[in-house]
Design a protein around this motif. Structure first.
Motif, PDB file in Angstrom:
ATOM      1  N   UNK A  12       0.816  -1.212   0.000  1.00  0.00           N
ATOM      2  CA  UNK A  12       0.000   0.000   0.000  1.00  0.00           C
ATOM      3  C   UNK A  12       0.850   1.263   0.000  1.00  0.00           C
ATOM      4  N   UNK A  13       1.759   1.467   0.990  1.00  0.00           N
ATOM      5  CA  UNK A  13       2.566   2.693   0.931  1.00  0.00           C
ATOM      6  C   UNK A  13       3.486   2.729  -0.268  1.00  0.00           C
ATOM      7  N   UNK A  14       3.984   1.578  -0.710  1.00  0.00           N
ATOM      8  CA  UNK A  14       4.846   1.564  -1.894  1.00  0.00           C
ATOM      9  C   UNK A  14       4.056   2.016  -3.116  1.00  0.00           C
ATOM     10  N   UNK A  15       2.827   1.518  -3.244  1.00  0.00           N
ATOM     11  CA  UNK A  15       1.991   1.899  -4.387  1.00  0.00           C
ATOM     12  C   UNK A  15       1.616   3.367  -4.318  1.00  0.00           C
ATOM     13  N   UNK A  16       1.355   3.874  -3.113  1.00  0.00           N
ATOM     14  CA  UNK A  16       1.036   5.297  -2.959  1.00  0.00           C
ATOM     15  C   UNK A  16       2.199   6.142  -3.431  1.00  0.00           C
ATOM     16  N   UNK A  17       3.406   5.746  -3.037  1.00  0.00           N
ATOM     17  CA  UNK A  17       4.579   6.527  -3.426  1.00  0.00           C
ATOM     18  C   UNK A  17       4.827   6.458  -4.918  1.00  0.00           C
ATOM     19  N   UNK A  18       4.420   5.384  -5.564  1.00  0.00           N
ATOM     20  CA  UNK A  18       4.658   5.224  -6.987  1.00  0.00           C
ATOM     21  C   UNK A  18       3.551   5.712  -7.869  1.00  0.00           C
ATOM     22  N   UNK A  19       2.513   6.364  -7.286  1.00  0.00           N
ATOM     23  CA  UNK A  19       1.335   6.725  -8.057  1.00  0.00           C
ATOM     24  C   UNK A  19       1.591   7.842  -9.061  1.00  0.00           C
ATOM     25  N   UNK A  20       2.736   8.499  -8.951  1.00  0.00           N
ATOM     26  CA  UNK A  20       3.018   9.549  -9.933  1.00  0.00           C
ATOM     27  C   UNK A  20       2.947   9.021 -11.346  1.00  0.00           C
ATOM     28  N   UNK A  21       3.278   7.768 -11.524  1.00  0.00           N
ATOM     29  CA  UNK A  21       3.229   7.189 -12.865  1.00  0.00           C
ATOM     30  C   UNK A  21       1.844   7.277 -13.462  1.00  0.00           C
ATOM     31  N   UNK A  22       0.810   7.155 -12.608  1.00  0.00           N
ATOM     32  CA  UNK A  22      -0.564   7.174 -13.108  1.00  0.00           C
ATOM     33  C   UNK A  22      -1.044   8.576 -13.425  1.00  0.00           C
ATOM     34  N   UNK A 368       8.814  12.960  -7.188  1.00  0.00           N
ATOM     35  CA  UNK A 368       9.035  14.341  -7.616  1.00  0.00           C
ATOM     36  C   UNK A 368       7.733  15.069  -7.917  1.00  0.00           C
ATOM     37  N   UNK A 369       6.613  14.329  -8.009  1.00  0.00           N
ATOM     38  CA  UNK A 369       5.341  14.961  -8.316  1.00  0.00           C
ATOM     39  C   UNK A 369       4.289  14.659  -7.255  1.00  0.00           C
ATOM     40  N   UNK A 370       3.953  13.391  -7.051  1.00  0.00           N
ATOM     41  CA  UNK A 370       2.912  13.026  -6.095  1.00  0.00           C
ATOM     42  C   UNK A 370       3.540  12.572  -4.790  1.00  0.00           C
ATOM     43  N   UNK A 371       3.086  13.167  -3.670  1.00  0.00           N
ATOM     44  CA  UNK A 371       3.531  12.769  -2.343  1.00  0.00           C
ATOM     45  C   UNK A 371       2.337  12.282  -1.533  1.00  0.00           C
ATOM     46  N   UNK A 372       2.596  11.410  -0.567  1.00  0.00           N
ATOM     47  CA  UNK A 372       1.527  10.869   0.261  1.00  0.00           C
ATOM     48  C   UNK A 372       1.969  10.804   1.710  1.00  0.00           C
ATOM     49  N   UNK A 373       1.097  11.256   2.609  1.00  0.00           N
ATOM     50  CA  UNK A 373       1.315  11.135   4.047  1.00  0.00           C
ATOM     51  C   UNK A 373       0.432  10.022   4.568  1.00  0.00           C
ATOM     52  N   UNK A 374       1.048   9.002   5.138  1.00  0.00           N
ATOM     53  CA  UNK A 374       0.335   7.897   5.765  1.00  0.00           C
ATOM     54  C   UNK A 374       0.511   8.038   7.271  1.00  0.00           C
ATOM     55  N   UNK A 375      -0.564   8.418   7.966  1.00  0.00           N
ATOM     56  CA  UNK A 375      -0.470   8.629   9.406  1.00  0.00           C
ATOM     57  C   UNK A 375      -0.511   7.283  10.133  1.00  0.00           C
ATOM     58  N   UNK A 376       0.022   7.291  11.344  1.00  0.00           N
ATOM     59  CA  UNK A 376       0.078   6.044  12.100  1.00  0.00           C
ATOM     60  C   UNK A 376      -1.304   5.524  12.479  1.00  0.00           C
ATOM     61  N   UNK A 377      -2.315   6.413  12.463  1.00  0.00           N
ATOM     62  CA  UNK A 377      -3.670   5.943  12.787  1.00  0.00           C
ATOM     63  C   UNK A 377      -4.472   5.573  11.536  1.00  0.00           C
ATOM     64  N   UNK A 378      -3.789   5.477  10.374  1.00  0.00           N
ATOM     65  CA  UNK A 378      -4.428   4.914   9.198  1.00  0.00           C
ATOM     66  C   UNK A 378      -5.058   5.892   8.237  1.00  0.00           C
ATOM     67  N   UNK A 379      -4.779   7.182   8.374  1.00  0.00           N
ATOM     68  CA  UNK A 379      -5.306   8.153   7.405  1.00  0.00           C
ATOM     69  C   UNK A 379      -4.247   8.412   6.336  1.00  0.00           C
ATOM     70  N   UNK A 380      -4.710   8.666   5.113  1.00  0.00           N
ATOM     71  CA  UNK A 380      -3.811   8.932   3.995  1.00  0.00           C
ATOM     72  C   UNK A 380      -4.161  10.282   3.391  1.00  0.00           C
TER      73      UNK A 380
END
Length: 398
Positions: A12-22, A368-380
């Motif tokens: 999940x976090x790996x895919x979030x970090x790689x979403x810039x491709x989409x 370099x384009x899309x960033x994601x914050x994944x909080x410890x309580x499960x919010x993105x």
């Protein structure tokens, strides 16, 4: 099996970090030297020219270079070690992902909406993807594997879109400029030579602070309005995130034989329908997400940039324009990095920053384009915005 289940939590976090491709459209681009002397044109007139373009046929060669700022070699290695098995090496969903990293040369051909061909050149090996009517074929010369998929019976490839587009180029241009509003600057930034053709350059820049997008530059064929250049630059500087370009282009009709395909003798042929059923069965048994990202993450990935809405698909969309942020509550605490399989730990650390604030603590996964914050309580919180913008949104408790 236990290892596979545990490892899948970290996809999940790996895919979030790689979403810039989409978020990147693979529009061919690369300007040659020498700026042509063309009649002056306004941004609105240039948008009208793009909208009026009715290019149905072309063939050519272009190069695409992509730099997302991700350790994609490590990502591919880590994900490749999860699960086992895997689809056909000719499956487009697998092979075309390599375009999100490095530089590649491709040959393209198109004859209207029913026939297109793309060939990815890799040394002496070739990978071809052919759409001809109801059939889609893909062939990997290195493995001698073929992937085939047929459109479902009764499917209407020409069904009207749910949202009707403006009826004239002038109306479309007005809509584009109106949608940009106060968040975007759209100007004509001189001229360029692309694959030997004269082109105007349309420059699109965010006016808002906090966006990771520095600019989008599109070169438009001065004669027929076809987009020839697309360069996406990040505020981080350095190489463009996407810089792909025609080195040769011809707008005449390609030969019909370009779109015919017959599986070579001895090639392994995989039917897409059968493969999809196998993947779904595997998802039910070994993948807790069933091949989908949880909590509406997939819906969020299309919601960035000017014109993004406020709420879509159960995802809370914060802000507007280039600083839009999607908030998703997964309903479950985030996995702990130190519990990750060893092949993931270094990878996660390499593009994740630990952050704290009024919201608590979490990790920002960076491209370099899309960033994601994944909080410890499960919010993105995810968007084409800076790390500080994500933390500010989380602190605001929106």
């Amino acid at each position: 099996m236990a290892q596979t289940r545990k490892a899948s939590r970290y996809i999940v976090p790996v895919a979030v970090a790689g979403v810039a491709a989409a978020t990147i459209g693979l529009v061919p681009a690369l300007a040659a030297s020498g700026d042509p002397d063309l009649p002056e044109i306004t941004a609105q007139q240039l948008i009208e020219k793009i909208a009026a373009s009715d290019t149905q046929t072309l063939s050519g060669t272009f190069r695409i270079s992509t730099d997302l700022g991700l350790p994609l070699d490590g990502l591919t290695s880590a994900l490749g070690g999860v699960g086992g098995g895997g689809p056909s090496s000719a499956d487009p969903s697998e092979r075309l992902t390599q375009l999100v990293s490095g530089s590649h040369t491709l040959r393209v051909a198109a004859d209207g909406p029913e026939r297109q061909k793309l060939t990815l050149l890799d040394g002496s090996d070739e990978y071809s993807l052919i759409h001809n009517g109801d059939d889609v074929w893909a062939y990997d010369s290195k493995s001698n594997e073929v992937f085939h998929e047929k459109a479902p019976a009764g499917a209407d490839a020409h069904a009207p879109q749910e949202k009707e587009l403006p009826g004239t180029p002038k109306q479309l241009a007005d809509e584009v400029l109106k949608a940009a509003g106060d968040t975007t600057s759209i100007t004509v930034d001189g001229t360029a030579k692309v694959a030997g053709r004269d082109a105007y350059q349309l420059l699109i820049k965010p006016k808002q602070s906090g966006s990771t997008v520095e600019s989008v530059k599109i070169a438009v064929d001065a004669a027929n309005g076809t987009p020839l250049k697309f360069t996406l630059a990040s505020v981080e500087g350095g190489k463009p995130v996407v810089d792909a370009g025609f080195t040769k282009v011809d707008f005449s009709k390609p030969a019909a034989s370009d779109f015919t395909f017959k599986a070579p003798e001895g090639a392994k042929v995989t039917e897409g329908g059968a493969e999809k059923a196998a993947e779904e069965a595997a998802g039910e048994k070994g993948d807790p997400f069933g091949g989908q990202l949880p909590g509406g993450l997939e819906d969020a990935f299309g919601g960035f940039g000017p014109g993004a809405g406020s709420d879509k698909g159960g995802v809370n969309v914060i802000g507007e324009g280039w600083t839009t942020i999607a908030k998703i509550d997964t309903g479950a605490p985030a996995p702990k990095t130190d519990e990750a399989p060893k092949e993931f730990q270094g990878l996660l650390d390499s593009f994740g920053d630990k952050v704290t604030g009024a919201f608590g603590s979490g990790t920002v996964f960076k491209t370099k384009i899309v960033n994601a914050l994944l909080t410890d309580d499960g919010k993105v919180y995810v968007g084409a915005v800076t790390k500080d913008a994500l933390v500010d949104a989380a602190n605001a408790g929106k």
